[in-house]
Design a protein around this motif. Structure first.
Motif, short mmCIF file in Angstrom:
data_model
loop_
_atom_site.label_atom_id
_atom_site.label_comp_id
_atom_site.label_asym_id
_atom_site.label_seq_id
_atom_site.Cartn_x
_atom_site.Cartn_y
_atom_site.Cartn_z
N UNK A 211 53.99 32.08 48.85
CA UNK A 211 54.29 32.76 47.64
C UNK A 211 52.90 33.21 46.95
N UNK A 212 52.13 32.52 46.99
CA UNK A 212 50.82 32.62 46.32
C UNK A 212 50.12 33.97 46.88
N UNK A 213 50.37 34.25 48.13
CA UNK A 213 49.68 35.28 48.84
C UNK A 213 50.53 36.46 48.31
N UNK A 214 51.60 36.38 48.30
CA UNK A 214 52.43 37.64 48.12
C UNK A 214 52.28 37.94 46.45
N UNK A 215 52.13 36.95 45.63
CA UNK A 215 52.25 37.29 44.29
C UNK A 215 50.61 37.72 43.83
N UNK A 216 49.95 37.11 44.43
CA UNK A 216 48.30 37.40 44.10
C UNK A 216 47.96 38.92 44.80
N UNK A 217 48.62 39.22 45.75
CA UNK A 217 48.60 40.82 46.46
C UNK A 217 49.21 41.89 45.52
N UNK A 218 50.44 41.36 45.06
CA UNK A 218 51.16 42.23 44.18
C UNK A 218 50.54 42.56 42.77
N UNK A 219 49.86 41.40 42.28
CA UNK A 219 49.31 41.58 40.84
C UNK A 219 47.98 41.89 40.81
N UNK A 220 47.27 41.55 41.81
CA UNK A 220 45.80 41.50 41.92
C UNK A 220 44.97 42.48 43.07
N UNK A 221 45.78 42.72 44.30
CA UNK A 221 45.42 43.43 45.12
C UNK A 221 44.86 42.68 46.34
N UNK A 222 44.45 43.33 47.25
CA UNK A 222 44.20 42.80 48.61
C UNK A 222 42.68 41.83 48.20
N UNK A 223 42.02 42.17 47.34
CA UNK A 223 40.67 41.66 46.95
C UNK A 223 40.41 41.21 45.79
N UNK A 224 40.33 40.08 45.20
CA UNK A 224 39.96 39.87 43.86
C UNK A 224 38.84 38.76 43.73
N UNK A 225 38.56 38.37 42.53
CA UNK A 225 37.20 37.82 42.41
C UNK A 225 37.10 36.30 42.39
N UNK A 226 38.25 35.46 41.78
CA UNK A 226 38.05 34.15 41.56
C UNK A 226 39.68 33.55 42.18
N UNK A 227 39.70 32.51 42.71
CA UNK A 227 40.97 31.77 42.98
C UNK A 227 40.62 30.42 42.63
N UNK A 228 41.42 29.82 41.73
CA UNK A 228 41.11 28.27 41.44
C UNK A 228 42.33 27.68 41.67
N UNK A 229 42.04 26.34 41.56
CA UNK A 229 43.04 25.09 41.52
C UNK A 229 42.20 23.82 41.50
#
Length: 456
Positions: A211-229
């Motif tokens: 789910x996180x891979x699909x949602x980040x792709x849809x909203x941020x694209x194939x590359x983005x700056x920061x992933x946290x948790x």
């Protein structure tokens, strides 16, 4: 523009943040599974990355930062809660999301740019899974679709584990349909009485990681700056996110910088229901601890260090914030945060140092700068909250008395009366402020008028 440097878990070093697009700095943070109220440990990553969100907005502009934090609203825990309670899943998730917004809002947390729900992106998940199967990175087995970890050579790089070590350390029973014990589920079958969606592999529902891979792709694209948790998500969740995302879109980088916060303790011990020290954020708020106090305590420890929540820390935090709010309320309507605090936050989000800088601002009585610095930290809105306002008490006669005693002491060099008065005021819950400009007495939350009159 501030030079922001952040610790990258993946490279194990501090790196300069060079946004892929400075006009749209992008950050994704794993959000909650919505079946119950958020506990105090859940709040730590929320406050950590809200503070980073605020810093990014300050540096790049509020319109140039995209922050995504998801809601997992389809999960086995949610299904079990529905079965136990007899309530519909939708009612549980809606109520829990409302609770979450209320509790996090009380902690001064800004609403992210996007708060996607997993159930709204099932189509995107199915499409990503289908692509992984078509390219040979995943396989179908007994109604399940699994990711083949051996197909991704860098699996384990984030957590620093080898596949062999992970297999050797595994203590769970391995499903017989797995080719490799470490293969993880992308899609699993659902019976008619469970939530499910039609797919090329039959009716089913997604695994957690996709789910996180699909949602980040849809909203941020194939590359983005920061992933946290939280660092409890490093393996397997984040490790699996990287593997499936990089294989689904090898032309992209996925996340450039990975940030993980350490865990929370309560009174020096791991939070546990069996120890009686398990608290939700709602519990602590209901006990009368203001949200800003909770936030202050969290910010007082660097995010990469374990944090200990104690009643004494909360008491000291409330005392400090009362003082700061009284000063900041006198600040000008316009201003900007202190550069020392901005620099501290820009150095791997060093909130502990930022709090120390605020103490210096308070001592210098730089009220306007303090006001806007607290706002950057999420510790003050435009008005002083009711809980932080001093009691409406006229202490002008006492101020005059102390000022006269101080003037006399300056003449005869005998400060015994000044010391006696100060001790009496402090014992009665009155803060004593003495400067070249004069004397000020500020009643605190524990002000006791009877004790004051009895001791003077």
């Amino acid at each position: 523009m501030a030079d922001i440097r952040l610790w990258n878990t993946k490279t194990r070093r501090k790196e300069r943040l060079d946004p892929i697009d400075s006009g749209n700095v992008r950050m994704y943070v794993c959000g909650p599974t919505v079946y119950d109220r958020a506990h105090m440990g859940n709040a730590r990553p929320v406050i950590v990355f809200d503070t980073l969100f605020r810093l990014l907005r300050h540096v790049y502009g509020a319109d140039h930062v995209t922050y995504v934090r998801n809601f997992t609203d389809v999960d086995d825990k949610i299904i079990r809660r529905a079965e136990e309670s007899g309530r519909p899943i939708g009612a549980i998730t809606e109520e829990t999301i409302r609770w979450y917004h209320e509790d996090m809002g009380a902690l001064g947390v800004l609403t992210p740019t996007h708060e996607p729900r997993a159930t709204a992106f099932i189509g995107e998940m199915i499409a990503m899974i289908a692509g992984l199967v078509a390219d040979g990175f995943a396989y179908e087995a007994e109604g399940h679709v699994l990711f083949a970890v051996e197909k991704y050579a860098e699996y384990g790089a984030l957590s620093g584990r080898s596949v062999e070590d992970m297999i050797a350390g595994a203590r769970v029973e391995v499903a017989p349909y797995k080719r490799n014990p470490m293969d993880f589920v992308l899609w699993k079958p659902s019976t008619d009485d469970l939530p499910g969606w039609d797919s090329p592999w039959g009716r089913g529902r997604p695994g957690w990681h996709i789910e996180c891979s699909a949602m980040s792709l849809a909203l941020l694209g194939e590359s983005f700056d920061i992933h946290g948790g939280g660092n409890d998500l490093m393996f397997p969740h984040h490790e699996n996110e990287i593997a499936q995302s990089r294989c689904a879109h090898p032309e992209g980088e996925f996340a450039r910088i990975w940030m993980h916060n350490e865990m929370l303790q309560v009174e020096g011990k791991k939070m546990s229901k069996s120890l009686g020290n398990f608290f939700t954020v709602h519990d602590v708020l209901e006990q009368g601890v203001p949200g800003e106090v909770i936030r202050f305590v969290y910010l007082s420890t660097h995010y990469r260090k374990p944090m200990d929540w104690t009643a004494e820390k909360a008491r000291q935090a409330e005392k400090t914030l009362r003082k700061w709010y009284a000063q900041a309320a006198q600040g000008a309507a316009e201003g900007k945060p202190y550069v020392g605090v901005v620099n501290a936050l820009s150095d791997d989000l060093n909130t502990a140092k930022a709090i120390a800088e605020c103490h210096q601002l308070s001592l210098a009585d730089d009220v306007s700068t303090l006001r806007y610095t607290l706002q950057l930290l999420g510790l003050m809105e435009d008005e002083v909250p009711e809980w932080a306002k001093s009691p409406d008490v006229d202490l002008s006669e006492h101020e005059a008395r102390l000022a006269a005693a101080r003037a006399a002491a300056m003449e005869n060099k005998d400060f015994s009366e000044v010391d006696r008065l100060k001790a009496a005021y402090l014992a009665a819950g009155v803060e004593v402020r003495m400067s070249k400009g004069g004397v000020e007495l500020v009643p605190g939350d524990d002000f006791d008028a009877a004790k004051l009159e009895a001791s003077i």
